[in-house]
Design a protein around this motif. Structure first.
Motif, PDB file in Angstrom:
ATOM      1  N   ASN A  87       0.897  -1.256   0.029  1.00 46.85           N
ATOM      2  CA  ASN A  87      -0.105  -0.106   0.115  1.00 46.85           C
ATOM      3  C   ASN A  87       0.699   1.257   0.023  1.00 46.85           C
ATOM      4  O   ASN A  87       0.669   2.213  -0.738  1.00 46.85           O
ATOM      5  CB  ASN A  87      -1.026  -0.240   1.157  1.00 46.85           C
ATOM      6  N   ARG A  88       1.971   1.338   0.738  1.00 49.58           N
ATOM      7  CA  ARG A  88       2.762   2.474   0.891  1.00 49.58           C
ATOM      8  C   ARG A  88       3.337   2.628  -0.547  1.00 49.58           C
ATOM      9  O   ARG A  88       3.751   3.619  -1.099  1.00 49.58           O
ATOM     10  CB  ARG A  88       3.952   2.041   1.945  1.00 49.58           C
ATOM     11  N   PHE A  89       3.976   1.681  -0.979  1.00 45.14           N
ATOM     12  CA  PHE A  89       4.637   1.460  -2.493  1.00 45.14           C
ATOM     13  C   PHE A  89       3.524   2.004  -3.466  1.00 45.14           C
ATOM     14  O   PHE A  89       3.964   3.175  -4.343  1.00 45.14           O
ATOM     15  CB  PHE A  89       5.041   0.070  -2.775  1.00 45.14           C
ATOM     16  N   ALA A  90       2.344   1.755  -3.458  1.00 46.08           N
ATOM     17  CA  ALA A  90       1.296   2.104  -4.317  1.00 46.08           C
ATOM     18  C   ALA A  90       1.098   3.545  -4.007  1.00 46.08           C
ATOM     19  O   ALA A  90       0.888   4.578  -5.178  1.00 46.08           O
ATOM     20  CB  ALA A  90       0.006   1.397  -4.051  1.00 46.08           C
ATOM     21  N   GLU A  91       1.007   4.248  -2.928  1.00 45.53           N
ATOM     22  CA  GLU A  91       0.888   5.649  -2.649  1.00 45.53           C
ATOM     23  C   GLU A  91       1.913   6.310  -3.139  1.00 45.53           C
ATOM     24  O   GLU A  91       1.791   7.422  -3.553  1.00 45.53           O
ATOM     25  CB  GLU A  91       0.739   5.861  -0.907  1.00 45.53           C
ATOM     26  N   GLY A  92       3.118   6.012  -2.910  1.00 47.14           N
ATOM     27  CA  GLY A  92       4.522   6.498  -3.434  1.00 47.14           C
ATOM     28  C   GLY A  92       4.536   6.555  -4.774  1.00 47.14           C
ATOM     29  O   GLY A  92       4.829   7.521  -5.312  1.00 47.14           O
ATOM     30  N   SER A  93       4.188   5.575  -5.744  1.00 46.62           N
ATOM     31  CA  SER A  93       4.161   5.511  -6.934  1.00 46.62           C
ATOM     32  C   SER A  93       3.063   6.623  -7.484  1.00 46.62           C
ATOM     33  O   SER A  93       3.167   7.270  -8.569  1.00 46.62           O
ATOM     34  CB  SER A  93       3.658   4.288  -7.587  1.00 46.62           C
ATOM     35  N   ARG A  94       1.903   6.640  -6.980  1.00 45.89           N
ATOM     36  CA  ARG A  94       0.867   7.632  -7.351  1.00 45.89           C
ATOM     37  C   ARG A  94       1.475   9.040  -7.338  1.00 45.89           C
ATOM     38  O   ARG A  94       1.226   9.780  -7.974  1.00 45.89           O
ATOM     39  CB  ARG A  94      -0.441   7.353  -6.469  1.00 45.89           C
ATOM     40  N   SER A  95       1.829   9.444  -5.933  1.00 51.97           N
ATOM     41  CA  SER A  95       2.399  10.728  -5.906  1.00 51.97           C
ATOM     42  C   SER A  95       3.689  10.999  -6.845  1.00 51.97           C
ATOM     43  O   SER A  95       3.758  12.037  -7.060  1.00 51.97           O
ATOM     44  CB  SER A  95       2.701  11.020  -4.377  1.00 51.97           C
ATOM     45  N   GLY A  96       4.345  10.168  -6.932  1.00 47.91           N
ATOM     46  CA  GLY A  96       5.427  10.215  -7.820  1.00 47.91           C
ATOM     47  C   GLY A  96       5.241  10.244  -9.352  1.00 47.91           C
ATOM     48  O   GLY A  96       6.040  11.178 -10.087  1.00 47.91           O
ATOM     49  N   THR A  97       4.032  10.040  -9.779  1.00 50.82           N
ATOM     50  CA  THR A  97       3.651  10.061 -11.078  1.00 50.82           C
ATOM     51  C   THR A  97       3.518  11.380 -11.466  1.00 50.82           C
ATOM     52  O   THR A  97       4.123  11.825 -12.495  1.00 50.82           O
ATOM     53  CB  THR A  97       2.282   9.383 -11.530  1.00 50.82           C
ATOM     54  N   THR A  98       2.873  12.177 -10.711  1.00 49.95           N
ATOM     55  CA  THR A  98       2.570  13.707 -10.980  1.00 49.95           C
ATOM     56  C   THR A  98       3.977  14.314 -11.001  1.00 49.95           C
ATOM     57  O   THR A  98       3.967  15.174 -12.067  1.00 49.95           O
ATOM     58  CB  THR A  98       1.606  14.306  -9.878  1.00 49.95           C
ATOM     59  N   SER A  99       4.879  14.152 -10.062  1.00 50.22           N
ATOM     60  CA  SER A  99       6.335  14.605 -10.154  1.00 50.22           C
ATOM     61  C   SER A  99       7.092  14.507 -11.333  1.00 50.22           C
ATOM     62  O   SER A  99       7.401  15.280 -12.119  1.00 50.22           O
ATOM     63  CB  SER A  99       6.814  14.166  -8.892  1.00 50.22           C
ATOM     64  N   VAL A 100       7.014  12.933 -11.979  1.00 48.31           N
ATOM     65  CA  VAL A 100       7.609  12.662 -12.922  1.00 48.31           C
ATOM     66  C   VAL A 100       6.916  13.424 -14.454  1.00 48.31           C
ATOM     67  O   VAL A 100       7.822  13.965 -15.258  1.00 48.31           O
ATOM     68  CB  VAL A 100       7.535  11.148 -13.277  1.00 48.31           C
ATOM     69  N   LEU A 101       5.722  13.734 -14.181  1.00 43.48           N
ATOM     70  CA  LEU A 101       5.212  14.125 -15.546  1.00 43.48           C
ATOM     71  C   LEU A 101       5.547  15.655 -15.546  1.00 43.48           C
ATOM     72  O   LEU A 101       5.791  16.206 -16.600  1.00 43.48           O
ATOM     73  CB  LEU A 101       3.694  14.135 -15.503  1.00 43.48           C
ATOM     74  N   VAL A 102       5.642  16.396 -14.286  1.00 42.52           N
ATOM     75  CA  VAL A 102       5.962  17.609 -14.367  1.00 42.52           C
ATOM     76  C   VAL A 102       7.390  17.949 -14.974  1.00 42.52           C
ATOM     77  O   VAL A 102       7.673  18.962 -15.443  1.00 42.52           O
ATOM     78  CB  VAL A 102       5.738  18.389 -12.828  1.00 42.52           C
ATOM     79  N   MET A 103       8.331  16.875 -14.308  1.00 41.89           N
ATOM     80  CA  MET A 103       9.700  16.970 -14.780  1.00 41.89           C
ATOM     81  C   MET A 103       9.989  16.863 -16.439  1.00 41.89           C
ATOM     82  O   MET A 103      10.562  17.204 -16.972  1.00 41.89           O
ATOM     83  CB  MET A 103      10.369  15.826 -14.096  1.00 41.89           C
ATOM     84  N   VAL A 104       9.105  15.794 -16.826  1.00 41.93           N
ATOM     85  CA  VAL A 104       9.034  15.562 -18.294  1.00 41.93           C
ATOM     86  C   VAL A 104       8.508  16.505 -18.993  1.00 41.93           C
ATOM     87  O   VAL A 104       9.229  16.898 -20.100  1.00 41.93           O
ATOM     88  CB  VAL A 104       8.145  14.220 -18.589  1.00 41.93           C
ATOM     89  N   GLN A 105       7.649  17.386 -18.582  1.00 42.30           N
ATOM     90  CA  GLN A 105       7.264  18.654 -19.398  1.00 42.30           C
ATOM     91  C   GLN A 105       8.330  19.758 -19.352  1.00 42.30           C
ATOM     92  O   GLN A 105       8.567  20.386 -20.136  1.00 42.30           O
ATOM     93  CB  GLN A 105       5.887  19.085 -18.710  1.00 42.30           C
ATOM     94  N   LEU A 106       9.078  19.851 -17.995  1.00 38.12           N
ATOM     95  CA  LEU A 106      10.042  20.732 -18.233  1.00 38.12           C
ATOM     96  C   LEU A 106      11.256  20.324 -18.900  1.00 38.12           C
ATOM     97  O   LEU A 106      11.852  21.392 -19.672  1.00 38.12           O
ATOM     98  CB  LEU A 106      10.577  20.585 -16.369  1.00 38.12           C
ATOM     99  N   ALA A 107      11.576  19.128 -19.186  1.00 34.90           N
ATOM    100  CA  ALA A 107      12.487  18.824 -20.086  1.00 34.90           C
ATOM    101  C   ALA A 107      12.137  18.943 -21.389  1.00 34.90           C
ATOM    102  O   ALA A 107      13.279  19.150 -22.299  1.00 34.90           O
ATOM    103  CB  ALA A 107      12.709  17.233 -19.675  1.00 34.90           C
ATOM    104  N   GLY A 108      10.814  18.860 -21.731  1.00 40.48           N
ATOM    105  CA  GLY A 108      10.242  19.130 -23.040  1.00 40.48           C
ATOM    106  C   GLY A 108      10.497  20.786 -23.311  1.00 40.48           C
ATOM    107  O   GLY A 108      10.943  20.999 -24.320  1.00 40.48           O
ATOM    108  N   VAL A 109      10.219  21.550 -22.497  1.00 46.45           N
ATOM    109  CA  VAL A 109      10.285  23.111 -22.618  1.00 46.45           C
ATOM    110  C   VAL A 109      11.843  23.471 -22.655  1.00 46.45           C
ATOM    111  O   VAL A 109      12.170  24.117 -23.669  1.00 46.45           O
ATOM    112  CB  VAL A 109       9.880  23.652 -21.213  1.00 46.45           C
TER     113      VAL A 109
END
Length: 128
Positions: free
Chosen positions: A50-72
């Motif tokens: 459960n903790r791993f799933a919660e961390g993955s869920r919160s990490g997904t939005t962070s990774v998407l923001v970082m990917v968008q920054l890399a795109g810019v």
């Protein structure tokens, strides 16, 4: 002769005390590393997952923001590379085009996810 023997014994005592100090720090660090997970282990395997799933869920939005920054950053870098292409013969047109296309794809990942969710009949959620 006595001075030489005294210096040798003094150096040996200093080396021994330094070795003992290092060994004591290692033992203390190992003990703390061994004890701390045991002190916090109050759940079972399901809690770990459960903790791993919660961390993955919160990490997904962070990774998407970082990917968008890399795109810019990639788009800006591609523009500067295209500008510097006339002065630098090592920069090829296909390199600039590849960087620009890759950067634009990185910028569009959240939109791709949103459209995929609507095509699959899922309720689209904001991911970024």
């Amino acid at each position: 002769m006595m001075t030489r023997l005294y210096c040798a014994l003094y150096a040996r005592a200093l080396m021994l005390s330094e070795a003992l100090r290092r060994r004591m720090l290692r033992v203390l660090s190992a003990w703390l590393a061994f004890i701390s997970p045991m002190a916090m282990a109050d759940g079972d395997i399901a809690d770990i997952l459960n903790r791993f799933a919660e961390g993955s869920r919160s990490g997904t939005t962070s990774v998407l923001v970082m990917v968008q920054l890399a795109g810019v950053c990639g788009v800006i870098g591609s523009v500067f590379a295209a500008k510097g292409m006339k002065n630098n013969p090592q920069i090829k047109l296909w390199m600039v085009a590849l960087g620009l296309v890759t950067s634009l794809l990185l910028l569009g990942i959240p939109e791709l996810i949103k459209r995929g969710q609507t095509q699959m009949g899922m309720t689209p959620v904001s991911v970024g």
